[in-house]
Design a protein around this motif. Structure first.
Motif, PDB file in Angstrom:
ATOM      1  N   LEU A   1      52.556 -12.012  84.306  1.00 52.77           N
ATOM      2  CA  LEU A   1      53.353 -12.976  83.562  1.00 52.77           C
ATOM      3  C   LEU A   1      52.749 -13.196  82.178  1.00 52.77           C
ATOM      4  O   LEU A   1      51.564 -13.499  82.054  1.00 52.77           O
ATOM      5  CB  LEU A   1      53.426 -14.309  84.313  1.00 52.77           C
ATOM      6  CG  LEU A   1      53.891 -14.235  85.758  1.00 52.77           C
ATOM      7  CD1 LEU A   1      54.034 -15.637  86.332  1.00 52.77           C
ATOM      8  CD2 LEU A   1      55.202 -13.490  85.885  1.00 52.77           C
ATOM      9  N   SER A   2      53.561 -13.055  81.163  1.00 52.43           N
ATOM     10  CA  SER A   2      53.066 -13.230  79.796  1.00 52.43           C
ATOM     11  C   SER A   2      52.867 -14.721  79.518  1.00 52.43           C
ATOM     12  O   SER A   2      53.358 -15.582  80.258  1.00 52.43           O
ATOM     13  CB  SER A   2      54.077 -12.657  78.813  1.00 52.43           C
ATOM     14  OG  SER A   2      55.257 -13.406  78.884  1.00 52.43           O
ATOM     15  N   ASP A   3      52.174 -15.004  78.441  1.00 63.93           N
ATOM     16  CA  ASP A   3      51.930 -16.406  78.080  1.00 63.93           C
ATOM     17  C   ASP A   3      53.234 -17.141  77.832  1.00 63.93           C
ATOM     18  O   ASP A   3      53.364 -18.318  78.173  1.00 63.93           O
ATOM     19  CB  ASP A   3      51.049 -16.480  76.826  1.00 63.93           C
ATOM     20  CG  ASP A   3      49.616 -16.107  77.153  1.00 63.93           C
ATOM     21  OD1 ASP A   3      49.281 -16.117  78.369  1.00 63.93           O
ATOM     22  OD2 ASP A   3      48.847 -15.790  76.238  1.00 63.93           O
TER      23      ASP A   3
ATOM     24  N   ARG B   1      54.719 -18.071  81.138  1.00 64.94           N
ATOM     25  CA  ARG B   1      53.939 -19.178  81.713  1.00 64.94           C
ATOM     26  C   ARG B   1      54.296 -20.500  81.032  1.00 64.94           C
ATOM     27  O   ARG B   1      54.458 -21.529  81.693  1.00 64.94           O
ATOM     28  CB  ARG B   1      52.447 -18.923  81.535  1.00 64.94           C
ATOM     29  CG  ARG B   1      51.914 -17.931  82.528  1.00 64.94           C
ATOM     30  CD  ARG B   1      50.586 -17.366  82.082  1.00 64.94           C
ATOM     31  NE  ARG B   1      50.258 -16.230  82.907  1.00 64.94           N
ATOM     32  CZ  ARG B   1      49.570 -16.326  84.039  1.00 64.94           C
ATOM     33  NH1 ARG B   1      49.119 -17.470  84.437  1.00 64.94           N
ATOM     34  NH2 ARG B   1      49.334 -15.246  84.759  1.00 64.94           N
TER      35      ARG B   1
ATOM     36  N   THR C   1      62.886 -12.166  83.806  1.00 65.77           N
ATOM     37  CA  THR C   1      62.026 -11.403  82.900  1.00 65.77           C
ATOM     38  C   THR C   1      61.679 -10.035  83.474  1.00 65.77           C
ATOM     39  O   THR C   1      61.740  -9.027  82.774  1.00 65.77           O
ATOM     40  CB  THR C   1      60.692 -12.166  82.664  1.00 65.77           C
ATOM     41  OG1 THR C   1      60.933 -13.540  82.793  1.00 65.77           O
ATOM     42  CG2 THR C   1      60.125 -11.844  81.300  1.00 65.77           C
TER      43      THR C   1
ATOM     44  N   GLU D   1      50.744 -15.306  90.969  1.00 66.80           N
ATOM     45  CA  GLU D   1      50.546 -15.973  89.681  1.00 66.80           C
ATOM     46  C   GLU D   1      51.355 -17.265  89.599  1.00 66.80           C
ATOM     47  O   GLU D   1      50.882 -18.265  89.055  1.00 66.80           O
ATOM     48  CB  GLU D   1      50.900 -15.016  88.542  1.00 66.80           C
ATOM     49  CG  GLU D   1      49.819 -13.952  88.382  1.00 66.80           C
ATOM     50  CD  GLU D   1      50.151 -12.905  87.336  1.00 66.80           C
ATOM     51  OE1 GLU D   1      50.918 -13.211  86.417  1.00 66.80           O
ATOM     52  OE2 GLU D   1      49.636 -11.780  87.452  1.00 66.80           O
TER      53      GLU D   1
END
Lengths: 198, 540
Positions: free
Chosen positions: A21-23, A26, A53, A64
């Motif tokens: 998961l990208s920032d 998140r 996504t 995550e």
């Protein structure tokens, strides 16, 4: 009978390496925390965001999400596996949904399903190697008067017979909805937003 | 106390409980799977549905409810009228059982739960001999869900007791319910196995043969096992347990209900901590060293030999050179008998407390809970009877020593005759303690396993594991809790209680209750022991 045991001590690792998961993702999930009393309550929005996504929710993604929401990963897989909307493995570009409810079953739905399986070479809830099609069944597509019914993405194929399957698969526009999209089904706020955008 | 009427019989029951609990406590055998008094109510198995009298909304006339209501979810109210003995209730149970058995593999002959399975019991009472299912059965897999537990999904009735246990008692959340509808299965997240210090309890609360203990898998049929009520010696908490044994071998330990200590649960450390009982390194005969000669005295001669040897030491080295070290693994009765003997032959003898083993920190569950939220505790003090031995040493008066003082004084040569009791499941003689043996002219060591002290002892007495003895332990909160003997000691070994009884100059058979009567004359705490209220016969 063979003594087969599924080993659950081994983790399923889809992709080695950095966090899935990208920032931005998140941050988007975190933005939902304020809306609820507990972080756990943001689970469904989080799953939607991740599926939108990545296209699906791999086990790594579930872990995550669990980390973000401070819950155990088992609570995440519990919810993911409950909803057929969420995919735990990559899904194809087009999803073929075959109805397996009573009316379609009576009108030969199973033969249609088997024909799709044969022509695509995949089983239920699987994806073709080229990533083009995924095949699933659904309890009812609410189209009993035109049974057996098949849905490809958003397009309905009504009164499908096994001999039509090849033609449906050959049509490149088999998922294109020709009908005008009704605004009736959208929430008033959404349609206003869209009108102003236009 | 509310009064309710079940099947035309009026009973009085405790306040605030469910109708199911009230009925079970009054002796009714109401079928139930998901309800467990220690866990949240979910009312999902639908087996305990009952008919209830309610006022009609229009006429306010009391009439039987149009729908069946779950007894586990209905709290008792004064004047309530319910019935289980009706055709509708019986039909419901029958239909439910048919659904529970739709996909069941009917593998009782190879199932560990057979004999204590509530699917068997309820099928026998309510089920049909033949299945009407014409479709193929769904085959759900067996899963290895953790280092100690197997899950047979095909036998599962989805009562979710195990899930609620990991959520509410252990607080570790490993178990979950995956998929939906007929494809529902209990599962763990791949790579996050069920591995917490309390996980064995999910096997106990599983009403069917779905969760199986790998340690007991295919070892014995349960109807061959005999049970003895016992106390777990794993830590100072003193959880109530049941020792299941057969042919002189222990097969498993199960928790017994005790609302003051452990409720319905025990930890894995206690559950699997009995393996040392059947270790072949155990001391299995008394040994007497005469100079360089090593003999095995007869048990009948021992009381006389011991009394003579201690009196000889008294004459030779004076009255204050005798010491006895008591172990926190001894039962109170045994310790009292030993103190009685030592103080009779040497009234000025010192009494020492054995080492109190500790490991890590106290663990509270659910994980992270504190105060009133704590549902289960594992103590760091890993011996069962420190408080009991302290109480007895205190009551005996005279000279008392801590373990460190005992080692120090013995090493300095302050004592010439000593009686040391071990009985620890693991090695307990440290370096300092190992060196004290040569300072004694007479050293009696009573222990389970050979160690530095038994190697150098004048007289070695074999000790028994707690499952081979009877007596009582005093737990960390001061409850005096009795335990029964389960199995016989290895061949050649006499029970500690029995030979101490004879050595202390008493005739006949050692019985813990009788010894407690004698103890009660001087130590009033032993007037009564704590016994937990029994679980209702049909509750599980």
């Amino acid at each position: 009978m063979a003594w087969k045991v599924v080993d659950r001590n081994e983790a399923i690792v889809e992709a080695e390496g950095p966090a899935l998961l990208s920032d931005a993702v998140r941050e988007k999930i975190r933005s939902f925390f304020d809306r609820y009393e507990t972080k756990r309550a943001a689970l469904l929005p989080a799953l939607h965001i991740v599926q939108d996504t990545l296209g699906h929710i791999p086990h790594q993604g579930m872990m995550e999400i669990a980390g973000l929401l401070e819950i155990h990963p088992s609570d995440v897989i519990d919810t993911v596996s409950f909803y057929t909307h969420f995919w735990t493995h990559p899904k194809g570009k087009k999803i073929i949904t075959v109805c397996r409810s009573v009316s379609c079953e009576v009108m030969g739905g199973e033969a249609v399903l088997n024909e799709f399986k044969k022509q695509l070479g995949i089983g239920e809830h699987e994806t073709t190697p080229d990533g083009k099609y995924s095949l699933v069944t659904e309890e009812c597509l609410a189209n009993c008067d035109h049974a057996p019914c098949v849905l490809i993405n958003e397009k309905r194929h009504e009164g499908v017979k096994p001999e039509n399957v090849a033609a449906i698969l050959a049509d490149p526009n088999n998922d294109r909805v020709t009908m005008e999209r009704s605004t009736l089904f959208d929430a008033p706020g959404d349609s206003k937003a869209r009108d102003s955008a236009q | 106390m509310p009064k309710i009427t079940i099947d035309n019989r009026e009973i009085e029951c405790r306040k605030g409980i469910s109708v199911l609990q009230a009925a079970l406590e009054a002796g009714w055998n109401i079928p139930h799977y998901c309800a467990h008094p220690g866990l949240r109510v979910v009312a999902s198995c639908r087996l305990c549905l009952m008919e209830m009298r309610m006022p009609d909304p229009k006429t306010q006339e009391p009439t039987w409810s149009p729908k069946l209501v779950p007894a586990c979810q209905t709290p008792v109210r004064d004047g309530q009228v319910v019935r289980f003995d009706s055709d509708r209730v019986r039909q419901n149970v029958k239909r439910c059982m048919e659904f529970f058995l739709l996909d069941h593999p009917l593998d009782c002959p190879v199932c560990d739960q057979a004999g204590e399975c509530h699917l068997q019991d309820y099928s026998y009472r309510f089920g049909e001999a033949e299945s009407r299912m014409v479709d193929e059965k769904l085959e759900k897999p067996k899963k290895d869900i953790g280092p100690r537990t197997l899950l047979y999904s095909d036998r599962c009735v989805l009562c979710t007791r195990c899930i609620r246990f990991t959520q509410e008692i252990s607080g570790t959340h490993e178990l979950c319910l995956v998929n939906r509808g007929t494809r529902n299965e209990i599962d763990v997240f791949p790579g996050k196995p069920l591995d917490n210090p309390l996980q064995g309890n999910v096997v106990d609360i599983c009403p069917v043969g779905s969760l199986i203990d790998k340690d007991f898998l295919f070892k014995r049929r349960v109807w061959e096992l005999e049970s003895a009520s016992s106390i777990c010696p794993g830590c100072a908490r003193g959880c109530f347990i049941r020792v299941d044994h057969c042919d002189g071998t222990v097969y498993r330990l199960k928790p017994r209900y005790n609302p003051k200590v452990n409720d319905w649960w025990i930890c894995d450390e206690g559950r699997f901590g009995w393996k040392y009982v059947h270790d072949d390194k155990r001391i299995t005969a008394p040994v007497l060293h005469r100079g360089h000669e090593k003999t095995t005295p007869k048990w009948e001669e021992l009381p006389e030999i011991l009394r003579y040897r201690f009196e000889e030491q008294m004459r030779k080295n004076g009255p204050d050179k005798v010491v006895a070290m008591l172990s926190p693994f001894m039962a109170c009765e045994e310790a009292w008998l030993l103190i009685k003997f030592i103080r009779e032959v040497a009234p000025q003898a010192a009494l020492a407390m054995g080492p109190v083993s500790e490991d890590g920190e106290n663990q509270h569950f659910p994980v992270g809970a504190s105060g009133d939220a704590v549902r289960f505790t594992i103590l760091k003090e890993k011996c069962p009877n420190r408080r009991g031995i302290e109480l007895l040493i205190g009551a005996a008066g005279g000279k008392t020593l801590s373990f460190e003082e005992f080692v120090e004084k013995s090493a300095a040569g302050d004592f010439s005759a000593g009686w040391v009791v071990g009985g620890y499941p693991a090695e307990w003689v440290d370096k300092a303690a190992g060196k004290i043996a040569p300072k004694f002219e007479l050293l009696v060591v009573q222990d389970i396993f050979p160690n530095a002290l038994t190697d150098a002892a004048t007289i070695i007495l074999p000790s028994c594991a707690w499952v081979e003895r009877e007596g009582s332990f005093v737990n960390s909160t001061g409850l005096i809790q009795p335990f029964e003997r389960a199995i016989s000691p290895p061949e050649g070994v006499k029970r500690d209680g029995q030979y101490l009884y004879e050595i202390a100059g008493l005739d006949g058979l050692y019985r813990a209750g009788r010894v407690r009567e004698l103890m009660n004359a001087t130590i009033e705490e032993f007037a009564a022991v704590f016994e937990a209220p029994p679980m209702p016969a049909h509750a599980h």
